[in-house]
Scaffold this motif. Structure first.
Motif, PDB file in Angstrom:
ATOM      1  N   GLU A 174       0.806  -1.210   0.000  1.00  0.00           N
ATOM      2  CA  GLU A 174       0.000   0.000   0.000  1.00  0.00           C
ATOM      3  C   GLU A 174       0.843   1.267   0.000  1.00  0.00           C
ATOM      4  N   GLY A 175       2.055   1.195   0.510  1.00  0.00           N
ATOM      5  CA  GLY A 175       2.859   2.408   0.597  1.00  0.00           C
ATOM      6  C   GLY A 175       4.328   2.117   0.738  1.00  0.00           C
ATOM      7  N   ARG A 218       6.278  11.569  -9.525  1.00  0.00           N
ATOM      8  CA  ARG A 218       5.300  12.301  -8.732  1.00  0.00           C
ATOM      9  C   ARG A 218       5.913  12.969  -7.513  1.00  0.00           C
ATOM     10  N   GLY A 231       2.673   9.571  -0.114  1.00  0.00           N
ATOM     11  CA  GLY A 231       1.640   8.604  -0.460  1.00  0.00           C
ATOM     12  C   GLY A 231       1.327   8.568  -1.937  1.00  0.00           C
ATOM     13  N   LEU A 232       0.565   7.594  -2.334  1.00  0.00           N
ATOM     14  CA  LEU A 232       0.197   7.426  -3.734  1.00  0.00           C
ATOM     15  C   LEU A 232      -0.717   8.548  -4.217  1.00  0.00           C
ATOM     16  N   ASP A 233      -1.330   9.263  -3.264  1.00  0.00           N
ATOM     17  CA  ASP A 233      -2.195  10.375  -3.634  1.00  0.00           C
ATOM     18  C   ASP A 233      -1.426  11.681  -3.812  1.00  0.00           C
ATOM     19  N   GLY A 234      -0.093  11.614  -3.691  1.00  0.00           N
ATOM     20  CA  GLY A 234       0.731  12.801  -3.859  1.00  0.00           C
ATOM     21  C   GLY A 234       0.861  13.647  -2.615  1.00  0.00           C
ATOM     22  N   ALA A 235       0.299  13.201  -1.483  1.00  0.00           N
ATOM     23  CA  ALA A 235       0.400  13.934  -0.224  1.00  0.00           C
ATOM     24  C   ALA A 235       1.236  13.125   0.772  1.00  0.00           C
ATOM     25  N   TYR A 236       1.707  13.811   1.814  1.00  0.00           N
ATOM     26  CA  TYR A 236       2.464  13.139   2.874  1.00  0.00           C
ATOM     27  C   TYR A 236       1.512  12.734   3.997  1.00  0.00           C
ATOM     28  N   HIS A 237       1.763  11.570   4.584  1.00  0.00           N
ATOM     29  CA  HIS A 237       0.924  11.047   5.650  1.00  0.00           C
ATOM     30  C   HIS A 237       1.804  10.541   6.783  1.00  0.00           C
TER      31      HIS A 237
END
Length: 768
Positions: free
Chosen positions: A357-358, A405, A423-429
């Motif tokens: 997932e990441g 990305r 993350g895969l959404d382009g944001a940091y988590h």
């Protein structure tokens, strides 16, 4: 969540037997079955003799019930979890699952320890109830020591089944559980197998020697010193073709792993000759006897396949520690590093989200499954994502979308004191931590130390608890460490915190006193300074023990010499199961000088389970110290009285600090310092003579060297109370004075200094 109370393991090979041993280590009864009659019993007997030991203590073996598959299948009927670890063939595994259906009770979990077969292939034709309870639990070898467990669930797997196994593997077996996609090789072996194939290919193509390739793959990459070829020796060269064939059958033809697969005639020839690594007649490295009987280290020539004398690599690029500088160096070492990096990192970046997932899961899998210091995305951050994109483009290779990305940022960042991953959404988590996990690394990102010097730091870890962390090389103890022990006690006395934990996230808790400093001081005859340091250490240990707040030791890895003495002076210990504790000073010609002799002697004297009287405690302490015994687990440390029966043992290393903190808080309620230690009645001169006779008998059998006799005489004088009469009580102060006197007497001897110097140069004891 229902606990796992009984486990079944089918397959008594290396992996299956090792899984059964780790379950038994956790105190859980386990059934071990094999298709070959007697194989399970033979596996347990073999493991009791194996080093490193699969069992943490011999008593764990009694929890393993052995049997054969045809006769004893009914033993699995009471198991909450049945783990299959048989041959890597989907048909054979499915046939076994069908045989299990009549005896597996409803709700019992079934899993496969496969490393290459997708879960979907294993559940073909499986009944719906069984499929709901089925998953892949991929352990790494050896199961006791490797912390990774890859967990794969299918579309039919009930979420609570995966959660139940993950919790048991985490808390009970000490594993970091990584959820993987149902893809061939999962995470670690998909990336690791490709890396091994790539590294071998490039070494051959660029004309590197085995030693050169392993050296390049070492420190800058953060890969263990085995490197590539040493790792293949460890796992077995004959395994490589089987894994390659399995992956080739499961992956598309255009996958980079498949494209990298090549047969090397030299390796095929070695396998045919039985030179399959450490388990065979040698591998890429081997030991041979020379003409005079000496042991010679030999290495395979990758061009001819024949052995030659091992050579120290002398590539100019090996002097570089910066990864980007290494990858840019023009010699063949630099070209090798660059080629392997492009293969490894380009492939890893292209596999997310296919296998996980990441990125944090990928990095954790490679760190824990292959013992890498850095995962692939951490390596990318060390190089720079922009550098890697440019290097891939310059080599005519595709740039993975994830790498595009991330832009000029890194895959990790620290924001408001928290570690975050791209993350895969382009944001940091935020990188999540399981409930009950407390890492000192996270605390250090968001706070500053209460006190610090070059050897140790003191951190606030919440709820009025402080943590003393060592951070010298190998956490060796030096004057700076003793200074921070004193500072910590002084701050606690002033109310800066209500309890103290001593813990480090380094590989070792502490390897003991800094021998280099001791040798230097001895060589310049700074005897007063050395004796002052010994007295300072004794005072620091007493201050820990007598502090008006509880002190909890929380070791992982080695706690040797002075590190062990610290634990002996704590109110309680919450130890990682893989803690290796011992008073090892005799190996360098010395005796414990910071209260270790006194502390271990008192443990035996005050233990109601041990034989009583003046001599039995002395004999037990003498045996352990004179032979430099090291407990090979926290359980063995209990047996040796280096830990108390009441001291806690934690299986998951990431949970040690949190559980030590909880223990410290519990002790802090109504805490009062321990009473002053009572004097001991010791056997005196007669006991010293008896110990001396026993040691000289060992010397006559060739089990003790001349200097061992000298060390043991000084140790015997200390433990027996000097020349006192047995009716006289010996105080702690008097025992500490004996420790100091005998330590200093031994340190002045040339034979002791030779042992210290040899240990520093080779890492091995000198038998003089």
């Amino acid at each position: 969540m229902d606990p796992i109370r009984r486990v079944g393991v089918i397959g008594a090979g290396v992996m299956g037997a090792g899984i059964a041993a780790q379950v038994a280590n956790a105190g859980i009864p386990v059934v071990l079955l094999d298709i070959v009659p007697g194989a399970a019993e033979a596996a347990v007997a073999r493991m009791l003799k194996t080093e490193p030991a699969p069992f943490m203590h011999r008593a764990a073996a009694r929890l393993v019930a052995c049997g054969d598959l045809d006769r004893d299948l009914a033993l699995l009927a009471e198991c909450d979890w049945i783990c299959e670890a048989i041959v890597e063939q989907a048909e054979a595994k499915r046939a076994l699952y069908a045989r299990l259906q009549p005896v597996r009770r409803p709700g019992a979990i079934l899993s496969s320890n496969t490393s290459t077969i997708p879960l979907a292939a294993l559940t073909e034709g499986m009944a719906a109830e069984a499929a709901a309870q089925f998953l892949v639990t991929h352990f790494f070898n050896p199961p006791r020591y490797m912390r990774l467990l890859e967990l794969v669930q299918g579309p039919a797997t009930r979420p609570e089944v995966a959660a139940r196994i993950a919790d048991f593997a985490d808390r009970g077996l000490g594993k970091t559980v990584i959820a993987c996609r149902d893809r061939p090789g999962f995470i670690a072996n998909r990336i690791g197998g490709h890396w091994l194939q790539s590294a071998v290919n490039h070494a051959v193509d660029l004309g590197l020697t085995v030693e050169e390739a392993d050296a390049v793959m070492g420190r800058p990459f953060g890969i263990p010193k085995t490197g590539v070829f040493g790792l293949l020796d460890l796992v077995g060269l004959d395994l490589m073709p089987h894994v390659a064939a399995s992956m080739k059958a499961a992956l598309p033809a255009d996958d980079p792993y498949v494209r990298a697969m090549r047969e090397h005639p030299v390796i095929l020839g070695m396998i045919a000759e039985g030179r399959t690594g450490r388990k065979g007649k040698g591998g890429f490295y081997a030991r041979e006897r020379g003409p005079g009987g000496e042991r010679l280290k030999r290495t395979v020539d990758l061009a001819t396949g024949r052995y030659r004398d091992s050579e120290k690599p002398v590539l100019e690029s090996l002097a570089l520690r910066d990864l980007r500088a290494l990858a840019g160096h023009p010699d063949r070492g630099g070209r090798y590093a660059r080629a392997v990096l492009l293969d490894l990192l380009g492939y890893a970046a292209a596999l997310v989200p296919e296998v996980a997932e990441g990125i944090a899961d990928v990095d954790a899998a490679m760190r824990l499954g292959y013992n890498w210091r850095y995962g692939p995305f951490e390596l990318i951050d060390r190089l720079g994502a922009g550098w890697l994109r440019a290097a891939l483009a310059a080599a005519g290779r595709p740039v993975p979308p994830l790498l595009e990305r991330v832009g000029e940022g890194g895959f990790y960042r620290v924001e408001a004191g928290r570690l975050e991953a791209f993350g895969l959404d382009g944001a940091y988590h935020p990188v999540p931590r399981p409930e009950g996990v407390l890492l000192l690394a996270d605390i250090k990102r968001r706070s500053t130390p209460l006190a610090r010097n070059g050897s140790a730091s003191l951190w606030e870890i919440g709820e009025g608890v402080a943590c003393l962390e060592f951070h010298s090389k190998m956490n060796a103890l030096d004057p700076g460490t003793l200074e921070m022990l004193g500072t910590s006690v002084a701050m606690g006395r002033k109310g800066a915190f209500r309890a103290l934990v001593i813990h480090t996230e380094g590989e070792q808790f502490s390897v003991g006193a800094n021998l280099g400093l001791a040798l230097f001081a001895a060589n310049i005859a700074a005897w007063g300074e050395i004796e002052g340091l010994i007295e300072q250490g004794q005072k620091a240990m007493r201050a820990l023990r007598d502090a008006p707040f509880p002190v909890v030791g929380a070791p992982s890895g080695m706690a040797l010499g002075g590190g062990c003495e610290i634990l002996l002076h704590c109110d309680a210990v919450q130890a990682h199961a893989e803690s290796y504790i011992g008073l090892v000073e005799a190996g360098v010609g010395l005796i414990p000088g910071w209260g270790g002799c006194t502390g271990l002697l008192r443990r035996w004297a005050e233990d109601p389970r041990a034989p009583q009287g003046p001599m039995p405690p002395v004999a037990k302490a003498f045996e352990a110290i004179s032979t430099a015994q090291v407990a090979k687990s926290a359980f063995e440390a209990r047996e040796m009285r280096l830990l108390r029966p009441t001291d806690g043992i934690t299986f998951n290393r990431d949970r040690v600090l949190a559980e030590a903190k909880a223990r410290a808080l519990a002790l802090a309620e109504g805490y009062a310092p321990p009473p002053a230690p009572a004097p001991l009645h010791l056997p005196g001169a007669s006991g010293r003579v008896a110990l001396g006779l026993a040691v000289r008998q060992q010397a006559a059998l060739g089990r003790a060297t001349p200097h061992d006799l000298v060390v043991c005489d000084h140790l015997a004088e200390t433990l027996t109370g000097g020349g006192r009469d047995p009716v006289d009580a010996v105080t702690e102060a008097e025992l500490h004075a004996l420790e100091r006197r005998n330590f200093m007497a031994l340190l002045r001897l040339p034979a002791t200094l030779a042992r210290v110097e040899h240990m520093l140069e080779t890492g091995r004891p000198l038998r003089n």
